[in-house]
Design an enzyme around this catalytic site. Sequence first.
Site, PDB file in Angstrom:
ATOM      1  N   SER A   1       1.027  -1.101   0.026  1.00 44.42           N
ATOM      2  CA  SER A   1      -0.415  -0.053   0.227  1.00 44.42           C
ATOM      3  C   SER A   1       0.659   0.861   0.117  1.00 44.42           C
ATOM      4  O   SER A   1       0.525   2.202   0.141  1.00 44.42           O
ATOM      5  CB  SER A   1      -0.603   0.256   0.870  1.00 44.42           C
ATOM      6  OG  SER A   1      -0.092   0.078   2.408  1.00 44.42           O
TER       7      SER A   1
ATOM      8  N   LYS B   1       1.812   3.863   6.981  1.00 38.99           N
ATOM      9  CA  LYS B   1       1.120   4.641   5.943  1.00 38.99           C
ATOM     10  C   LYS B   1       1.092   6.187   6.492  1.00 38.99           C
ATOM     11  O   LYS B   1       1.805   6.992   6.870  1.00 38.99           O
ATOM     12  CB  LYS B   1      -0.868   5.254   6.663  1.00 38.99           C
ATOM     13  CG  LYS B   1      -1.431   3.364   6.833  1.00 38.99           C
ATOM     14  CD  LYS B   1      -1.990   3.028   5.402  1.00 38.99           C
ATOM     15  CE  LYS B   1      -2.687   1.683   5.117  1.00 38.99           C
ATOM     16  NZ  LYS B   1      -2.804   1.149   3.587  1.00 38.99           N
TER      17      LYS B   1
END
Length: 246
Positions: A50, A91
């Site tokens: 991701s 993230k």
Amino acid sequence: MSRTRRTGEGRGRAGSMLSGIAVALGCVLFLGGFVWGAIVYQPYTVPTDSMTPTIGAGDRVLAQRIDGSDVKRGDVVVFQEATWGDMPMVKRVVGIGGDRVACCTDGQLTVNGKKIEEPYLPADTNASLTGIKSTTVPEGRLFLLGDERSGSLDSSVHLGDADHGSVERGAVRARVDAVAWPMDGMLAKPTGFEELPGGISRPGPLRLIVATVIAGAVLVLAGAAYGPIAKRARRPRTRASEPVGV
């Protein structure tokens, strides 16, 4: 005892003393650097892609242990949140408490109406796939996105939650400074957030820690090598015998 011999022995003792000091100092720097790094940094293995291309699946990163209150926009953080699976995740912070976040304007993420340049995104990123409706980040919380916007399970997926997809600052465990394996080095500065209030974070002391370890190793090797080199240099040179005439 000749003066030359006494001078040579004096130089030898001084050299041995300096060699010992170099080895001792090198050991302090080498071991101290490792201890310093272990205290400040925590290694993590990133389980998904991701954060591609900044960080790939299976990459080993070094993350500086920090308090969630120190997090700024653009930071790549390691956090753990029950509603996100209760496992360490990595993230990028794109919004902090009070920010108005949306995507997209002219294909770019906006924070408080400012279009953000994000050079770390994949070249083929399709902004329309992100589809982040304009939302305000609650105070004391963070809005997080993966750099691989088309396939990241991030704040954009959790927008329907009561906290608008955000994560509380207290969930942050560390801030990623570098990719240790493969050896991609330090993460690039998230320059697109520099002009927003608060600016961006300064990198941690990782470069200084690495330099300390390397300097220690060099001193240890140099000090250890002095003895054999000096001993070889002090050996008396034998003159080759001259040929005897017939």
